[in-house]
Design an enzyme around this catalytic site. Sequence first.
Site, PDB file in Angstrom:
ATOM      1  N   GLY A 316       0.818  -1.197   0.000  1.00  0.00           N
ATOM      2  CA  GLY A 316       0.000   0.000   0.000  1.00  0.00           C
ATOM      3  C   GLY A 316       0.854   1.249   0.000  1.00  0.00           C
ATOM      4  O   GLY A 316       0.576   2.212  -0.709  1.00  0.00           O
ATOM      5  N   ALA A 317       1.939   1.202   0.796  1.00  0.00           N
ATOM      6  CA  ALA A 317       2.855   2.343   0.892  1.00  0.00           C
ATOM      7  C   ALA A 317       4.110   1.882   1.611  1.00  0.00           C
ATOM      8  O   ALA A 317       4.160   0.785   2.175  1.00  0.00           O
ATOM      9  CB  ALA A 317       2.196   3.498   1.641  1.00  0.00           C
ATOM     10  N   MET A 318       5.144   2.730   1.587  1.00  0.00           N
ATOM     11  CA  MET A 318       6.400   2.442   2.273  1.00  0.00           C
ATOM     12  C   MET A 318       6.910   3.707   2.930  1.00  0.00           C
ATOM     13  O   MET A 318       6.997   4.763   2.303  1.00  0.00           O
ATOM     14  CB  MET A 318       7.422   1.893   1.266  1.00  0.00           C
ATOM     15  CG  MET A 318       8.798   1.676   1.862  1.00  0.00           C
ATOM     16  SD  MET A 318       8.742   0.487   3.239  1.00  0.00           S
ATOM     17  CE  MET A 318      10.164   1.022   4.200  1.00  0.00           C
ATOM     18  N   GLU A 319       7.288   3.578   4.218  1.00  0.00           N
ATOM     19  CA  GLU A 319       7.539   4.738   5.073  1.00  0.00           C
ATOM     20  C   GLU A 319       8.942   5.312   4.969  1.00  0.00           C
ATOM     21  O   GLU A 319       9.414   5.987   5.899  1.00  0.00           O
ATOM     22  CB  GLU A 319       7.303   4.339   6.528  1.00  0.00           C
ATOM     23  CG  GLU A 319       8.268   3.293   7.108  1.00  0.00           C
ATOM     24  CD  GLU A 319       7.808   1.861   6.997  1.00  0.00           C
ATOM     25  OE1 GLU A 319       8.325   0.993   7.726  1.00  0.00           O
ATOM     26  OE2 GLU A 319       6.911   1.601   6.175  1.00  0.00           O
ATOM     27  N   HIS A 352      -0.766   6.308   8.802  1.00  0.00           N
ATOM     28  CA  HIS A 352       0.044   5.149   9.168  1.00  0.00           C
ATOM     29  C   HIS A 352       1.513   5.392   8.823  1.00  0.00           C
ATOM     30  O   HIS A 352       2.401   5.198   9.666  1.00  0.00           O
ATOM     31  CB  HIS A 352      -0.483   3.911   8.428  1.00  0.00           C
ATOM     32  CG  HIS A 352       0.259   2.652   8.730  1.00  0.00           C
ATOM     33  ND1 HIS A 352      -0.202   1.716   9.633  1.00  0.00           N
ATOM     34  CD2 HIS A 352       1.430   2.159   8.255  1.00  0.00           C
ATOM     35  CE1 HIS A 352       0.645   0.709   9.697  1.00  0.00           C
ATOM     36  NE2 HIS A 352       1.661   0.956   8.865  1.00  0.00           N
ATOM     37  N   GLU A 353       1.771   5.810   7.596  1.00  0.00           N
ATOM     38  CA  GLU A 353       3.159   5.988   7.161  1.00  0.00           C
ATOM     39  C   GLU A 353       3.851   7.122   7.907  1.00  0.00           C
ATOM     40  O   GLU A 353       5.041   7.032   8.207  1.00  0.00           O
ATOM     41  CB  GLU A 353       3.210   6.233   5.652  1.00  0.00           C
ATOM     42  CG  GLU A 353       2.588   5.142   4.798  1.00  0.00           C
ATOM     43  CD  GLU A 353       3.077   3.751   5.124  1.00  0.00           C
ATOM     44  OE1 GLU A 353       4.292   3.585   5.418  1.00  0.00           O
ATOM     45  OE2 GLU A 353       2.270   2.805   5.096  1.00  0.00           O
TER      46      GLU A 353
END
Length: 897
Positions: A316-319, A352-353
């Site tokens: 979904g995403a990467m922080e 979240h990220e």
Amino acid sequence: SNHIQNNRQPIFSNNLSITKQKISAMASSSSKSAGRVLLPSTNPVPRHYELKFTPDFTNFTFTGESTMNMDCSALTSISSITLHAKELSIHSASLVLLSNDNEKRVECTEITMNFKATTCKLVFEEKANVTNLSDCKLVMKFSGFLNDQMAGFYRSKYVDVHGKQKYMASTQFEALDARRAFPCCDEPALKATFGLTLFVPGYFTALSNMPVKSVHTRVDDDSNDGDVMKEFVFMKSPIMSTYLLAFCVGEFDCLQGVTNDTGTAISVYTPPGQSYKGQFALDVGLKCLEFYNSFFEVPYPLPKLDMVAIPEFSAGAMENWGLVTYRTVDLLISPGKASQSQMQRVCVVVCHELAHQWFGNLVTMAWWDDLWLNEGFASYMENYSIYSLFSQFDYIWDEFSSTGALSAALRLDALRSSHPIQVPIHHAEEVEQVFDAISYCKGACVIKMIAAVLGEKSFRHGLKLYMDKHKYKNTETYHLWDCWEEASKGLPIGELMNSWTEQCGFPLLSVVEEEWKENEVKLKLQQTWFLSDGSYDKKNDRKLWCIPVFFLSNSGLLSSVTWIREEFCSVAIPISKTGYIKLNGNHEVPMRVRHTDAMINRMGTSIMNKTMPVADRGGLLLDNYALLKAKMLDSPRELLNLLSFYRNETNPIVWQSISSILVTLKSFMSQISVNVHELFRQFAKKMILPLVDLVGWTPVPGEDHSNLLLRGTMVSLLASFCYDDEKIKNEANLRFLAFITDANDTAYFPSDIRLSVFKIILKNGGVQEYEKIQAYYYTAVDQAEKKLVLGSLGWTNDRSLKNRTLEWTLSGEGVKTQDFFYPMGSVSGSGNEGTELSWEFFQKNLPRIQTKIGKASSSLMDACIFNCCGGFLSNEKADEIESFFKTNPLPKSGRKI
């Protein structure tokens, strides 16, 4: 915030005080690390990487150069160095020793690649004496592939505003793919600083974790056409793990804002022509970063924060610190067109990220067995921050506490094959299998439980201590426990919490005896290990948890917490003559509860008049459904009687609970007999159809946002239970006809209900309707709209069209690898026939599926397994699936299977 309770008074059951048994953290850490496969201790320790990359978008390759500054003070000599490397060609390497301004270069004469361990061993021409040296340098040149596997340094393709196919490149390094971009010490504890230079085509923009230090335009001497190139040099990063390094190269549009508190610039980068879709995410990011600065009392430490939409993205995403990358659909939305659920999704992912910028980036787990410290806390904070900041999602805390993270955690953790939150990881590759509902959702629920026990003041003070003590360092779980113990002035958090993080599963708290008096009820409680298949054996399956029990009455949540750590416990609770008592008030604890019939009957009035809190109304239903599936209720009638209390329910979160139960029961009833299935469908219709009059099909200007959520659930249920009702068919047809005329008309046919209306149309239609919906996949501009097609096509009643849908996923006709499992799920979820067809398709086409996924994230295969191999309700099918995977093993998906 009213969802973290203050001034809780702990009561220890049976008058037992909990004695703090301080276990040596060092000994515990040593035992945990035993058996880990790590780089050799004879390696010098990295301190700084200076990296340079030149991507080639014609041949889809890249060349690289690196200089690693390494600490060798603990060594006397160096004859070889072992690094992580995967799918790289290392052309040269040399060790540079510096002493009194004299430089000695020791060449590497042998390079050995270990493909299984994904390491390279560099052997030098002589043993280098480093007795009196504090540091040295390792200089390398290497090359690799700009792969299409969504891992490492990889390429994505997209269509620009002129309809022309374009490419960009970006990185995805978590968990183990920094080694695909450059030789490195790819372990979270081996932190270093990074300097980066990118040499890219002149019309490209380059981004990384830190701001640009300089940009130089020059002619590419290696190009026959004298192409203009740009050299982007970035500022030095803070010390961080290799998996957090990131860079992107491509053509971008940009939106930017600045936080009010620290003046941090936040930018949203989009494919050209789509910047207007980034405004919502930018607004969320600005508010969220300010909130976290205040909440953690440790300001975001980097000078900027970029958020980039990547056209092809496996997660979904990467922080990545300072450069957060997102799947397009999780960052960009069309103003005025996006559904409530789409906006909530973007809000959740961004929050979240950004929480990871503290939990994971500023403070990082020492090894992958403490992954939950990253993901559990970010999952908790996403809900906490959204509830605190965004009134349009004010239901999210109730969702988190019932149908959201709590429900997901309990579903997975009720299996014997579950794993502890702190799961032992010996080979780093094993971590790919624990990016799951245990690390994310159960981790978040355990943190929610701690917050409820400590109260907001101690909870936040402990977090500030944790950040202050461990920023820019690595930690283990006990470090967090120690800080909360200090903040709570001695409450033995470690002892209380170890049963929740170090053993798998969760308790069932049952009321086994009750004695009702005029102003008091005496209850005898028993805790056991809850298993969803009902296989608990009291002789062999004895487990105990330290459980804080929150009691809810018709007067509200009781101010005291009762702690239970033995199997049995007796408590006396004050109560009004006609009042009720419900265990696990607010569902603060990740467990199931079995109340008695008398207790549930007393709750009936508060459920019907909706004075019982939302999370408790929804959670009570889900608890009882889980008990039914585990064969702990005498009859399904008990659950149906409980459901009857909800006939006037209007809350969207409670309806999410009702919906999940109705839909899964429908699947069960359909496999008993046609008659039983039809009787149940009529029962469900009586509950669902009144909602149509309540919220209708079309949004009303200014209506409460909860109506938007409820309408989406309602039409989803209509697709499952009422698709053949004439009034429902007519309403769906009217909206579909409007859609054919103008697909952009979201006033009459809003995005919140499109997926479900497509399903109704497909259930009642044929090839013509199928092809019109499929065609929308190719014309829709928004990725979110494309997903509606992917998620609905399998609902056609035509068997040949179901098979056509499955074949489409592997045809290469425009369905991206990141999305190809969605149509499989739509077929499987359409009914018994679809479930069987998906399973048959998976068996026959596993080699083709493996080829499509290639070396991309194992999460993609997990999604295919989930969508194609689940949904059956017989031991025979379970045996068949087990037998198939024994013959066709997929080790990286072992936990998912």
